[in-house]
Design a protein around this motif. Structure first.
Motif, mmCIF file in Angstrom:
data_model
loop_
_atom_site.group_PDB
_atom_site.id
_atom_site.type_symbol
_atom_site.label_atom_id
_atom_site.label_comp_id
_atom_site.label_asym_id
_atom_site.label_seq_id
_atom_site.Cartn_x
_atom_site.Cartn_y
_atom_site.Cartn_z
ATOM 1 N N PHE A 108 3.122 -1.058 -32.423
ATOM 2 C CA PHE A 108 3.029 0.024 -31.443
ATOM 3 C C PHE A 108 4.403 0.635 -31.204
ATOM 4 O O PHE A 108 5.423 -0.061 -31.208
ATOM 5 C CB PHE A 108 2.441 -0.498 -30.129
ATOM 6 C CG PHE A 108 1.062 -1.067 -30.272
ATOM 7 C CD1 PHE A 108 -0.047 -0.240 -30.324
ATOM 8 C CD2 PHE A 108 0.864 -2.440 -30.380
ATOM 9 C CE1 PHE A 108 -1.323 -0.763 -30.473
ATOM 10 C CE2 PHE A 108 -0.406 -2.970 -30.528
ATOM 11 C CZ PHE A 108 -1.496 -2.124 -30.577
ATOM 12 N N CYS A 109 4.401 1.940 -30.994
ATOM 13 C CA CYS A 109 5.642 2.681 -30.774
ATOM 14 C C CYS A 109 5.654 3.290 -29.377
ATOM 15 O O CYS A 109 4.621 3.744 -28.879
ATOM 16 C CB CYS A 109 5.780 3.808 -31.798
ATOM 17 S SG CYS A 109 5.812 3.240 -33.510
ATOM 18 N N GLY A 110 6.833 3.308 -28.773
ATOM 19 C CA GLY A 110 6.978 4.007 -27.503
ATOM 20 C C GLY A 110 6.390 3.235 -26.337
ATOM 21 O O GLY A 110 6.463 2.010 -26.254
ATOM 22 N N SER A 111 5.734 3.968 -25.435
ATOM 23 C CA SER A 111 5.237 3.399 -24.178
ATOM 24 C C SER A 111 4.033 2.493 -24.397
ATOM 25 O O SER A 111 3.250 2.690 -25.330
ATOM 26 C CB SER A 111 4.856 4.530 -23.216
ATOM 27 O OG SER A 111 4.255 4.012 -22.053
ATOM 28 N N ASN A 112 3.915 1.498 -23.538
ATOM 29 C CA ASN A 112 2.745 0.601 -23.573
ATOM 30 C C ASN A 112 1.713 0.983 -22.516
ATOM 31 O O ASN A 112 0.831 0.204 -22.187
ATOM 32 C CB ASN A 112 3.178 -0.851 -23.381
ATOM 33 C CG ASN A 112 3.782 -1.098 -22.002
ATOM 34 O OD1 ASN A 112 4.257 -0.171 -21.348
ATOM 35 N ND2 ASN A 112 3.775 -2.353 -21.568
ATOM 36 N N LYS A 113 1.832 2.193 -21.962
ATOM 37 C CA LYS A 113 0.900 2.663 -20.935
ATOM 38 C C LYS A 113 -0.338 3.276 -21.580
ATOM 39 O O LYS A 113 -0.230 4.097 -22.483
ATOM 40 C CB LYS A 113 1.581 3.696 -20.034
ATOM 41 C CG LYS A 113 2.714 3.120 -19.200
ATOM 42 C CD LYS A 113 3.351 4.177 -18.309
ATOM 43 C CE LYS A 113 4.474 3.581 -17.461
ATOM 44 N NZ LYS A 113 5.118 4.614 -16.609
ATOM 45 N N LEU A 114 -1.506 2.829 -21.097
ATOM 46 C CA LEU A 114 -2.789 3.338 -21.594
ATOM 47 C C LEU A 114 -3.462 4.121 -20.474
ATOM 48 O O LEU A 114 -3.811 3.551 -19.438
ATOM 49 C CB LEU A 114 -3.691 2.179 -22.033
ATOM 50 C CG LEU A 114 -3.130 1.219 -23.096
ATOM 51 C CD1 LEU A 114 -4.112 0.088 -23.355
ATOM 52 C CD2 LEU A 114 -2.807 1.962 -24.387
ATOM 53 N N ASN A 115 -3.635 5.408 -20.692
ATOM 54 C CA ASN A 115 -4.224 6.258 -19.649
ATOM 55 C C ASN A 115 -5.747 6.155 -19.707
ATOM 56 O O ASN A 115 -6.447 7.096 -20.091
ATOM 57 C CB ASN A 115 -3.771 7.708 -19.827
ATOM 58 C CG ASN A 115 -4.020 8.541 -18.575
ATOM 59 O OD1 ASN A 115 -4.503 8.027 -17.559
ATOM 60 N ND2 ASN A 115 -3.706 9.808 -18.642
ATOM 61 N N HIS A 116 -6.234 4.967 -19.316
ATOM 62 C CA HIS A 116 -7.669 4.702 -19.366
ATOM 63 C C HIS A 116 -8.001 3.652 -18.313
ATOM 64 O O HIS A 116 -7.094 3.106 -17.664
ATOM 65 C CB HIS A 116 -8.063 4.223 -20.763
ATOM 66 C CG HIS A 116 -9.490 4.514 -21.119
ATOM 67 N ND1 HIS A 116 -10.096 5.721 -20.898
ATOM 68 C CD2 HIS A 116 -10.441 3.728 -21.693
ATOM 69 C CE1 HIS A 116 -11.345 5.680 -21.325
ATOM 70 N NE2 HIS A 116 -11.586 4.477 -21.798
ATOM 71 N N ILE A 117 -9.297 3.338 -18.167
ATOM 72 C CA ILE A 117 -9.719 2.373 -17.150
ATOM 73 C C ILE A 117 -9.947 0.985 -17.729
ATOM 74 O O ILE A 117 -10.107 0.015 -16.989
ATOM 75 C CB ILE A 117 -10.993 2.859 -16.424
ATOM 76 C CG1 ILE A 117 -12.104 3.155 -17.431
ATOM 77 C CG2 ILE A 117 -10.681 4.063 -15.553
ATOM 78 C CD1 ILE A 117 -13.420 3.551 -16.788
ATOM 79 N N PHE A 118 -10.006 0.894 -19.066
ATOM 80 C CA PHE A 118 -10.108 -0.411 -19.723
ATOM 81 C C PHE A 118 -9.542 -0.286 -21.128
ATOM 82 O O PHE A 118 -9.294 0.820 -21.622
ATOM 83 C CB PHE A 118 -11.555 -0.927 -19.758
ATOM 84 C CG PHE A 118 -12.535 0.019 -20.409
ATOM 85 C CD1 PHE A 118 -12.699 0.056 -21.783
ATOM 86 C CD2 PHE A 118 -13.322 0.861 -19.629
ATOM 87 C CE1 PHE A 118 -13.600 0.910 -22.380
ATOM 88 C CE2 PHE A 118 -14.228 1.731 -20.213
ATOM 89 C CZ PHE A 118 -14.370 1.758 -21.595
ATOM 90 N N CYS A 119 -9.320 -1.418 -21.776
ATOM 91 C CA CYS A 119 -8.755 -1.409 -23.126
ATOM 92 C C CYS A 119 -9.794 -0.933 -24.133
ATOM 93 O O CYS A 119 -10.936 -1.405 -24.127
ATOM 94 C CB CYS A 119 -8.275 -2.810 -23.501
ATOM 95 S SG CYS A 119 -6.810 -3.334 -22.590
ATOM 96 N N ASP A 120 -9.379 -0.027 -24.989
ATOM 97 C CA ASP A 120 -10.282 0.546 -25.983
ATOM 98 C C ASP A 120 -9.467 0.887 -27.220
ATOM 99 O O ASP A 120 -8.337 1.399 -27.117
ATOM 100 C CB ASP A 120 -10.956 1.797 -25.416
ATOM 101 C CG ASP A 120 -12.100 2.296 -26.282
ATOM 102 O OD1 ASP A 120 -12.298 1.724 -27.369
ATOM 103 O OD2 ASP A 120 -12.781 3.249 -25.886
ATOM 104 N N SER A 121 -10.031 0.617 -28.398
ATOM 105 C CA SER A 121 -9.312 0.864 -29.651
ATOM 106 C C SER A 121 -8.922 2.325 -29.820
ATOM 107 O O SER A 121 -7.850 2.644 -30.345
ATOM 108 C CB SER A 121 -10.175 0.424 -30.839
ATOM 109 O OG SER A 121 -10.430 -0.952 -30.785
#
Length: 307
Positions: free
Chosen positions: A168-181
């Motif tokens: 993974f590159c850059g930020s580890n922030k996921l703009n979502h409500i749960f983990c999704d591929s």
């Protein structure tokens, strides 16, 4: 430069509804009520299909298992989301994120397969009524349920491993409500073409093919119903299938809108809304659809509540 930007991810940060801090308590209350309704409604269906003698048929056997699946499916995402809303911290460890994604896909695939199995049950009941007890005997029903639960497990574990073994590159922030591929692709390094193809293949086998089987079943059901001589017979047959058909339309309709929109129309807020729709709407409406449109279920619930 590319190597220097590669990040060894220890945890992800789910942004969720962090952009709506003033609505934190309201959102928590709404989703908590929804989750409790899902547990109570589907739990009631499980209990009455187990203890009521009049509901000891293949249709209700599948419905009980489907209701249990709905509880599991929702419990993968909602409790975690409630915790994030309440604490206002979306930190989720790498392994927990991978586990959530894996179980979310396993149960999602199982839901599609269950809907196909239930459509097949309605097809046999209406198109081959004389052979129904022979074809849909208890052993066959158990085998179909086991197949629906475990068929997608190896493939979903493989897909999850493929996505979480990447860099993974850059930020580890996921703009979502749960983990999704699909969200992880946004922060993945390098070319993600192969991973996107594997996700499409996985979707084809565990979403599209079950849907096609459901369509074939209902085409044959409708053709058989239209040949029935009496109007009352036609209406009774349509009524038997209507609950399952409504659940199919709800689930596949929301999934289709969420995943087959053009990329230009994607936005973080719309992704969250549609994700909520297909993860919450079907589980919360499933008990209402089957109870309000089924006299046997209504009678069984009344007897249970009276006891």
């Amino acid at each position: 430069m590319e190597r220097s930007n590669v990040t060894f991810v220890v945890e992800f940060i789910l942004l969720g509804f962090s952009d709506l801090p003033n609505l934190r308590r309201l959102l928590f209350g709404i989703f908590l009520i929804i989750y409790i309704n899902i547990l109570i409604g589907n739990g009631l269906l499980i209990v009455i299909t187990k203890i009521n003698p009049t509901l000891q048929t293949p249709m209700y056997f599948f419905l009980g298992n489907f209701s249990f699946l709905e509880i599991c499916y929702t419990s993968i995402t909602l409790p975690r989301m409630l915790k994030d809303i309440w604490t206002q911290k979306g930190n989720i460890p790498f392994l927990e994120c991978a586990t959530q994604t894996c179980f979310f896909y396993i149960l999602g695939a199982a839901e599609c397969l269950f809907l196909a199995v239930m459509a097949y049950d309605r097809y046999v009941a209406i198109c081959k009524p004389l052979y129904y007890p022979l074809i849909m005997n208890h052993k066959v029903c158990v085998q179909l349920v086991i197949a629906a639960w475990i068929t997608g497990v190896p493939a979903q574990i493989g897909v999850t491993y493929q996505f979480f073994s990447q860099k993974f590159c850059g930020s580890n922030k996921l703009n979502h409500i749960f983990c999704d591929s699909s969200i992880l692709l946004e922060i993945a390094c390098g070319d993600t073409y192969q991973k996107e193809i594997s996700l499409l293949v996985n979707t084809f086998f565990f979403v599209v093919i079950p849907f096609l089987l459901i369509l074939i079943s209902y085409f044959r059901i409708i053709a058989t119903i239209l040949k029935l001589p009496s109007t009352s017979g036609k209406s009774k047959a349509f009524f038997t299938c209507s609950s399952h058909l409504m659940v199919v339309c709800l689930f596949y309709g929301s999934v289709t809108i969420a995943y087959l929109r053009s990329k230009s129309s994607h936005s973080a807020k719309s992704n969250k809304v549609f994700a909520l729709f297909y993860t919450i709407m079907t589980p919360v409406l499933n008990p209402m659809i089957y109870s309000l449109r089924n006299k046997d279920v209504i009678v069984a619930v009344r007897k249970l509540l009276l006891k």
